[in-house]
Design an enzyme around this catalytic site. Structure first.
Site, PDB file in Angstrom:
ATOM      1  N   GLU A 115       9.040 -15.540  30.298  1.00  0.00           N
ATOM      2  CA  GLU A 115       9.591 -16.326  29.206  1.00  0.00           C
ATOM      3  C   GLU A 115      11.027 -15.958  28.824  1.00  0.00           C
ATOM      4  O   GLU A 115      11.782 -16.817  28.365  1.00  0.00           O
ATOM      5  CB  GLU A 115       8.688 -16.182  27.970  1.00  0.00           C
ATOM      6  N   SER A 390     -17.822 -52.284  41.837  1.00  0.00           N
ATOM      7  CA  SER A 390     -17.317 -53.642  41.614  1.00  0.00           C
ATOM      8  C   SER A 390     -16.471 -53.789  40.362  1.00  0.00           C
ATOM      9  O   SER A 390     -15.847 -54.826  40.161  1.00  0.00           O
ATOM     10  CB  SER A 390     -18.492 -54.631  41.545  1.00  0.00           C
TER      11      SER A 390
END
Length: 914
Positions: A115, A390
């Protein structure tokens, strides 16, 4: 010499006066301009410094103070539902505060290397880091790398909002410098490590170590464990070592390389740690991670925090956030009841995932994360990647072809034997072909071949673009023709969240809203951040309406009838997927067993996508039975019945016109004045494409109505004991003559083109009934009559008188016959009219039978997949009793024969066959 010198000097001076040197003049001018420019720049610099200082002073004048209670004791954040009611509080109770002395160096170094590598060198801000971030953002795009130090992150998450304004950034810099002046580096690092967000259940390094590794003593964390934790803050959801171990391992290895680069670990330590898989470094099991929670909305809250993490730069660990969500607690409570109860037919081992959206704005109202699913477990509503079956057909086939080819709902598609482009046959579950059928019928009955033909008509690239506009995120190179019927391959799949978002656009006039859980965030300083995604047009309104109208048919008379909700306008589609042949053998899948069962539907108010399938179960069951495949539709129906009041409707836009066409016409023709009602269909067309030609199919029938068999007459020859049957007919025909004696059954006695028949050997006193049918290319015409043969007499005079009377009676009867035929024609009440009516009724009943599928056969076992990597196909959710289609039918009518006890009664009827 002196005079000469003076003379030259005099001349030089004279020349100098008369001709000034241009060079000297320019030099003087340049010198003046430079001085002026330099002076001006100096003035501007001073003004800039003064102005900047004043501006800086103004911007920081109202900056918050360094409140130690906020810096060291994080405040919890509150989450609200759609009505502003509090549903959860996160943060404070999820932390285990640890002092800097309890945090080992390996943990500190892992976070510093990742960081803020220059943490111990800068004074709150790092110009070198900022410069590197600018270069990275220039090369890789804005946001590629952040320039904030650990100190700045503490300030931002404790004291400031996340607004992207210059003032907020200036205050952040100012407060970071002040924080460094007032607190030591270790104190600042302690603040940072105790407020980092790791998950909705873990804030700070102390809680995270326990959550993911079961470690409460941080000194026992290994190098690889520390690196894994240090890699998480960049994207806590993506790098969660329990849920995403592969991604977490890649991120951990980056952290290890940064630690080695900064000299925190040696090459040998780096190599040793890198060889350890994340799953082998002591990560807790999935079951341990799936802990119980007191908050019944935990699954929804997790999605809220995940969305904040992924779709904004807001750190979920920021203090005092007020998070306003889209949750409808009433709907969520009902959905939880359905998922965990026994009212919809769940069986042992079944799982389900549900997403309920607001159709108009994409706000997620409720999610069914799973059946009796533990907190932190797999979320079937958002994480499922199943084949859509479908349910994909409106998205990848019919939607694109309407949008780009302007097909009507009547468009005729030939459902006949067909293959994929690679020559592999495509079939439906019933292995039948219905011939030419309308697009509406094809979608409602979930036929596969018409869907593939629609996909091919519009083209793969266009179809994929349309689907991706609805949030599917497909890669064109991966898509094969099998995708058109739901046979996704590889890692492609869809979740209920994705499908609900896509279908909601059909119900929203073609406008797509990305499904979302968060509306806005309010920071502790009162500022707000709107996180509502922007709406976008995904299709034309005519496409949305026509798909919706066809999907309404699918629910009314097609495969989705179990999803009907009384009083609510519902459009929707079923979908099932099956197993390939190898899986059928391996798992002993029963006939009709399905892998997935879907129902995705919507109303003007709500959209819901429901997936069901088998989860982990002791019996090892893999497939859904026919009865279990109904659960998805039942969940939809019961959920919508509870939350939807039935208001609103799907309005036809001006871009769509309605037309009544003649059934079976191709190309479409308007129904004519003589088209029977059962041959008329009301369909929708894009404006400008409706048919203008009127069908003439049934005109000929009216003109040829006079070509009837008439004048049927019987004459008795006493001497020869015979009857002569004669009739009239205008045209060529073959005449079939049938006879019945004394109420017996009819038998054919003649079939020829002759217009009379002689019946010999008749018995006195017997009653003869006759039926004559004319058969021609134009149809059939039938007439009938009866005759009672006179009894024998002993008295010759009486016989003569009887014969005279008989002849007279014959003449009268002949006249009566003519009158009867005429009156029947005038009244229009012939037996044929009755026959036609009854036949039409029968045809209508048959049509209803043919379009009313059985829910017990709602699967489409198409074992055809164009993708070698996936043989899973969509089932067409059809009905074995569906029969032939909506576009063809027979007009051949059967006749009723009306016989009477009169001596002779004629009746005629006509039947036409096309």
């Amino acid at each position: 010499m002196s005079d000469q010198f003076n003379s030259r000097e005099a001349r030089r001076k004279a020349n100098s006066k008369s001709s000034p040197s241009p060079k000297k003049g320019k030099k003087r001018k340049k010198g003046g301009l430079f001085k002026k420019t330099l002076f001006t720049l100096l003035i501007l610099f001073v003004l800039g410094v003064v102005g900047g200082a004043v501006t800086f002073a103004v911007m920081v004048s109202d900056a918050p103070s360094l409140d130690e209670s906020k810096l060291k004791t994080p405040y919890s954040s509150t989450i609200y539902d759609k009505n502003g009611k509090e549903i959860a509080e996160v943060g404070a109770e999820k932390r285990t505060y640890v002092s800097i002395d309890e945090i080992p160096d390996v943990v500190k170094e892992a976070f510093i290397a990742t960081e803020d590598a220059r943490f111990y060198e800068h004074h709150g801000i790092d110009p070198v880091r900022i410069g590197g971030a600018l270069v990275a953002n220039f090369k890789d795009g804005f946001g590629a790398e952040g320039g904030s130090t650990i100190t700045q992150q503490v300030v931002k998450n404790s004291l400031l909002s996340h607004q992207k304004t210059l003032k907020r950034k200036v205050q952040e810099v100012w407060l970071s410098i002040q924080l460094e002046r007032n607190y030591s580096k270790d104190e600042i690092l302690e603040m940072y490590l105790n407020r980092i967000y790791f998950s909705p259940r873990a804030y700070g390094i102390g809680k995270a170590a326990e959550e993911f590794f079961g470690v409460t003593d941080l000194s026992k964390l290994t190098v690889e464990q520390a690196a894994t934790l240090a890699g998480m803050p960049q994207s806590p959801t993506a790098y969660n070592p329990v849920k995403n171990p592969d991604k977490a391992e890649k991120r951990r290895n980056i952290v290890l390389s940064l630690m080695k680069k900064q000299g925190f670990i040696s090459d040998s330590q780096y190599n040793k740690a890198k060889k350890v898989a994340v799953k082998d470094e002591g990560v807790v099991s999935q079951k341990e991670y799936e802990k119980a929670s007191t908050n019944k909305y935990s699954a929804f809250v997790e999605e809220v925090m995940k969305e904040i993490d992924e779709k904004s730069d807001v750190d979920p660990s920021a203090d005092g956030l007020k998070i306003y969500t889209t949750l409808d607690t009433k709907a969520q409570d009902k959905l939880d009841e359905l998922m965990d109860g026994d009212t919809v037919g769940f069986t042992e081992g079944m799982q389900g995932g549900v997403t309920l959206l607001d159709t108009k704005n994409g706000e997620v109202r409720a999610i069914g994360a799973g059946r009796n699913q533990p907190v932190g477990g797999f979320n079937y509503a958002t994480q499922t990647k199943a084949q859509p079956g479908s349910t994909i057909k409106p998205i990848l086939d019919y939607g694109p072809v309407i949008e780009n080819k302007k097909w009507s709902t009547y468009e005729q598609i030939d459902d006949s034997a067909y293959t994929y482009s690679n020559g592999k046959p495509i079939r439906d579950w019933d292995r039948k072909y219905l011939g030419p059928i309308s697009m509406r019928y094809a979608l409602a009955q979930s036929r596969n071949i018409p869907a593939l033909k629609a996909f091919q008509a519009v083209g793969k690239d266009t179809a994929v673009d349309f689907a991706n506009g609805l949030g599917l995120g497909l890669t064109k190179d991966n898509v094969t023709e099998a995708y058109s019927i739901g046979g996704f391959g590889g890692n492609d799949g869809v979740s209920p969240l994705t499908m609900a978002g896509a279908y909601s656009a059909f119900g929203n006039n073609g406008t797509y809203n990305e499904p979302h859980f968060v509306k806005s965030i309010e920071f502790n300083d009162g500022t707000k951040l709107d996180l509502t995604p922007k709406s976008k047009s995904a299709m034309s309104d005519y496409t949305a309406f026509m798909i919706t109208d066809m999907l309404k048919t699918a629910v009314k008379t097609g495969t989705g009838q179990l999803a009907q909700v009384p009083g609510v306008e519902v459009a929707g589609k079923t979908g099932t997927t099956n197993f390939d042949d190898n899986e059928v053998k391996r798992y002993n899948i029963a006939s009709g067993g399905a892998r997935d069962s879907w129902f995705v539907g919507y109303t003007p108010q709500y959209t819901a996508a429901v997936w069901t399938g088998m989860g982990e179960n002791e019996a090892g069951k893999k497939s859904l039975s026919a009865e279990e495949q109904k659960v998805a539709k039942r969940i939809f129906a019961q959920l919508i019945a509870d939350v939807d009041d039935g208001s609103g409707s799907f309005e036809k836009p001006d871009s769509v016109v309605e037309a009544t066409v003649e059934k079976g016409s191709n190309p479409a023709k308007l129904a004519g004045p003589n088209t029977p009602s059962d041959k008329k269909l009301t369909e929708y067309f894009v404006k400008g494409t409706a048919p203008s030609t009127v069908s003439k199919t049934y005109e000929k029938e009216e003109k040829e109505e006079t070509a009837k068999l008439s004048g049927l007459n019987v004459k008795y020859d006493k001497d020869n004991q015979s009857l002569t049957l004669s009739w009239n007919y205008d045209g060529d025909a073959t005449f079939a003559v049938k006879q019945s004696v004394d109420g017996g059954s009819y038998s054919e006695i003649q079939n020829s083109s002759a217009k009379e028949a002689v019946i010999s050997g008749v018995q006195p006193g017997s009653v003869y009934k006759f039926e004559v049918t004319a058969v021609s290319d134009d149809g059939k015409s039938t007439a009938s009559t009866s005759y009672e043969v006179p009894k024998a007499e002993d008295d010759e005079d009486k016989k003569d008188q009887q014969q005279t009377d008989d002849e007279k009676q014959d003449d009268e009867k002949t006249q009566d016959d003519t009158q009867t035929d005429d009156s029947q024609k005038d009244d229009g009440q012939t037996d044929q009219d009755q026959t036609d009516d009854s036949t039409n009724d029968q045809d209508k009943k048959q049509d209803n039978t043919n379009t009313n599928p059985s829910d017990n056969n709602n699967q489409d076992q198409s074992n055809d997949n164009d993708n070698d990597n996936s043989n899973n196909q969509d089932t067409s959710d059809g009905d074995s009793n569906s029969g032939k289609n909506d576009s063809t039918g027979s007009d051949t009518n059967k006749n009723k024969t009306d016989t009477s006890n009169k001596t002779q009664t004629n009746s005629s009827s006509i039947e036409k066959t096309n």
